[in-house]
Design a protein around this motif. Structure first.
Motif, mmCIF file in Angstrom:
data_model
loop_
_atom_site.group_PDB
_atom_site.id
_atom_site.type_symbol
_atom_site.label_atom_id
_atom_site.label_comp_id
_atom_site.label_asym_id
_atom_site.label_seq_id
_atom_site.Cartn_x
_atom_site.Cartn_y
_atom_site.Cartn_z
ATOM 1 N N THR A 92 0.878 -32.223 -16.919
ATOM 2 C CA THR A 92 -0.508 -32.332 -17.020
ATOM 3 C C THR A 92 -0.758 -33.676 -16.233
ATOM 4 N N LEU A 93 0.132 -34.498 -16.052
ATOM 5 C CA LEU A 93 -0.065 -35.777 -15.761
ATOM 6 C C LEU A 93 -0.109 -35.736 -13.988
ATOM 7 N N VAL A 94 0.704 -34.776 -13.505
ATOM 8 C CA VAL A 94 0.710 -34.492 -12.293
ATOM 9 C C VAL A 94 -0.458 -33.830 -11.684
ATOM 10 N N LEU A 95 -1.088 -32.986 -12.643
ATOM 11 C CA LEU A 95 -2.397 -32.607 -12.167
ATOM 12 C C LEU A 95 -3.353 -33.349 -12.146
ATOM 13 N N ILE A 96 -3.689 -34.227 -13.066
ATOM 14 C CA ILE A 96 -4.379 -35.192 -12.992
ATOM 15 C C ILE A 96 -4.314 -36.328 -11.892
ATOM 16 N N LEU A 97 -3.261 -36.608 -11.639
ATOM 17 C CA LEU A 97 -2.882 -37.599 -10.664
ATOM 18 C C LEU A 97 -3.331 -36.844 -9.203
ATOM 19 N N PHE A 100 -7.060 -37.346 -8.837
ATOM 20 C CA PHE A 100 -7.337 -38.799 -8.393
ATOM 21 C C PHE A 100 -6.862 -38.994 -6.871
ATOM 22 N N LYS A 101 -6.186 -38.018 -6.328
ATOM 23 C CA LYS A 101 -5.744 -37.779 -5.035
ATOM 24 C C LYS A 101 -4.301 -39.196 -4.829
ATOM 25 N N LYS A 102 -3.823 -39.495 -5.827
ATOM 26 C CA LYS A 102 -2.575 -40.050 -6.104
ATOM 27 C C LYS A 102 -1.333 -39.447 -5.838
ATOM 28 N N PHE A 103 -1.292 -38.709 -4.585
ATOM 29 C CA PHE A 103 -0.376 -37.884 -4.155
ATOM 30 C C PHE A 103 1.312 -38.330 -4.367
ATOM 31 N N ASP A 104 1.426 -39.692 -3.879
ATOM 32 C CA ASP A 104 2.660 -40.217 -3.852
ATOM 33 C C ASP A 104 3.009 -40.396 -5.415
ATOM 34 N N LEU A 105 2.244 -40.654 -6.136
ATOM 35 C CA LEU A 105 2.776 -40.960 -7.464
ATOM 36 C C LEU A 105 3.057 -39.586 -8.377
ATOM 37 N N ALA A 106 2.103 -38.708 -8.004
ATOM 38 C CA ALA A 106 2.273 -37.165 -8.248
ATOM 39 C C ALA A 106 3.651 -36.580 -7.772
ATOM 40 N N VAL A 108 6.360 -38.495 -7.217
ATOM 41 C CA VAL A 108 7.330 -39.236 -7.943
ATOM 42 C C VAL A 108 7.490 -38.165 -9.447
ATOM 43 N N LYS A 109 6.381 -38.232 -10.217
ATOM 44 C CA LYS A 109 6.338 -37.415 -11.321
ATOM 45 C C LYS A 109 6.807 -35.996 -11.243
ATOM 46 N N MET A 110 6.392 -35.396 -10.329
ATOM 47 C CA MET A 110 7.033 -33.834 -10.089
ATOM 48 C C MET A 110 8.727 -33.999 -9.965
ATOM 49 N N ASN A 111 9.093 -34.953 -9.223
ATOM 50 C CA ASN A 111 10.464 -35.127 -9.055
ATOM 51 C C ASN A 111 11.074 -35.240 -10.295
ATOM 52 N N ARG A 112 10.601 -36.326 -11.105
ATOM 53 C CA ARG A 112 11.173 -36.308 -12.480
ATOM 54 C C ARG A 112 11.458 -35.289 -13.280
ATOM 55 N N ILE A 113 10.245 -34.146 -13.243
ATOM 56 C CA ILE A 113 10.195 -33.033 -14.038
ATOM 57 C C ILE A 113 11.412 -32.232 -13.388
ATOM 58 N N THR A 114 11.582 -32.256 -12.137
ATOM 59 C CA THR A 114 12.782 -31.332 -11.644
ATOM 60 C C THR A 114 14.207 -31.742 -12.304
ATOM 61 N N GLN A 115 14.387 -32.960 -12.819
ATOM 62 C CA GLN A 115 15.543 -33.467 -13.385
ATOM 63 C C GLN A 115 15.733 -32.933 -14.864
ATOM 64 N N PHE A 116 14.796 -32.048 -15.271
ATOM 65 C CA PHE A 116 14.920 -31.491 -16.537
ATOM 66 C C PHE A 116 15.120 -30.020 -16.264
ATOM 67 N N TYR A 124 5.418 -25.043 -12.015
ATOM 68 C CA TYR A 124 5.196 -24.370 -10.871
ATOM 69 C C TYR A 124 3.639 -24.112 -10.173
ATOM 70 N N ASN A 125 2.767 -24.122 -11.079
ATOM 71 C CA ASN A 125 1.350 -24.207 -10.730
ATOM 72 C C ASN A 125 0.949 -25.423 -9.755
ATOM 73 N N CYS A 126 1.710 -26.342 -10.153
ATOM 74 C CA CYS A 126 1.669 -27.820 -9.252
ATOM 75 C C CYS A 126 2.005 -27.647 -7.962
ATOM 76 N N LEU A 127 3.126 -26.779 -7.816
ATOM 77 C CA LEU A 127 4.004 -26.586 -6.481
ATOM 78 C C LEU A 127 3.435 -25.399 -5.950
ATOM 79 N N GLY A 128 2.243 -24.774 -6.335
ATOM 80 C CA GLY A 128 1.599 -23.689 -5.603
ATOM 81 C C GLY A 128 2.318 -22.512 -5.635
ATOM 82 N N TYR A 129 3.013 -21.995 -6.659
ATOM 83 C CA TYR A 129 3.504 -20.727 -6.942
ATOM 84 C C TYR A 129 3.055 -19.889 -7.786
#
Length: 129
Positions: A92-97, A100-106, A108-116, A124-129
């Protein structure tokens, strides 16, 4: 799932139980499309239990659905404070970021998710799948 009437009865019996407000809010949000009513219930759950993660998460979702992205961001960040590894909240945070066009921070957060081991389709929606 319990009906609104059943949950209202539970609240009458025990008005200090955050779960009842959360579940009523969840029902209003997902089933009745009563976003403002859901927000009131989520806020009441948090008033009772300041660390109630699911209520912060759904507050973020509810405010996002009203296009109140700054408020949604605040609640998503509060949820992250409570649990830094919750992949649904991070998604959810990634979608909000992204809003706000905070793509670099988004990213980073997406990479954090992939660790889990994530279960959320939102990622997957964030990634466009």
């Amino acid at each position: 799932m319990k009906t609104i009437e059943e949950i209202n009865s539970e609240i009458e019996k025990n008005p200090n139980h955050p779960d009842s407000y959360y579940f009523r809010g969840e029902h209003k949000f997902h089933e009745l499309d009563d976003i403002k009513g859901a927000i009131k219930d989520f806020l009441k759950a948090i008033e009772i239990d300041h660390g109630y993660l699911p209520a912060y998460y759904l507050l973020s979702e509810a405010y996002s659905s009203l296009f109140a992205f700054k408020t949604a961001l605040n609640y998503a960040l509060k949820a992250i404070e409570i649990d830094k590894e919750d992949e649904v909240v991070l998604s959810t945070l990634v979608l909000i970021l992204i809003h706000f066009k905070k793509f670099d921070l988004a990213k980073v957060k997406m990479n954090r998710i992939t660790q889990f081991r994530f279960k959320s389709t939102e990622f997957y929606n964030c990634l466009g799948y």
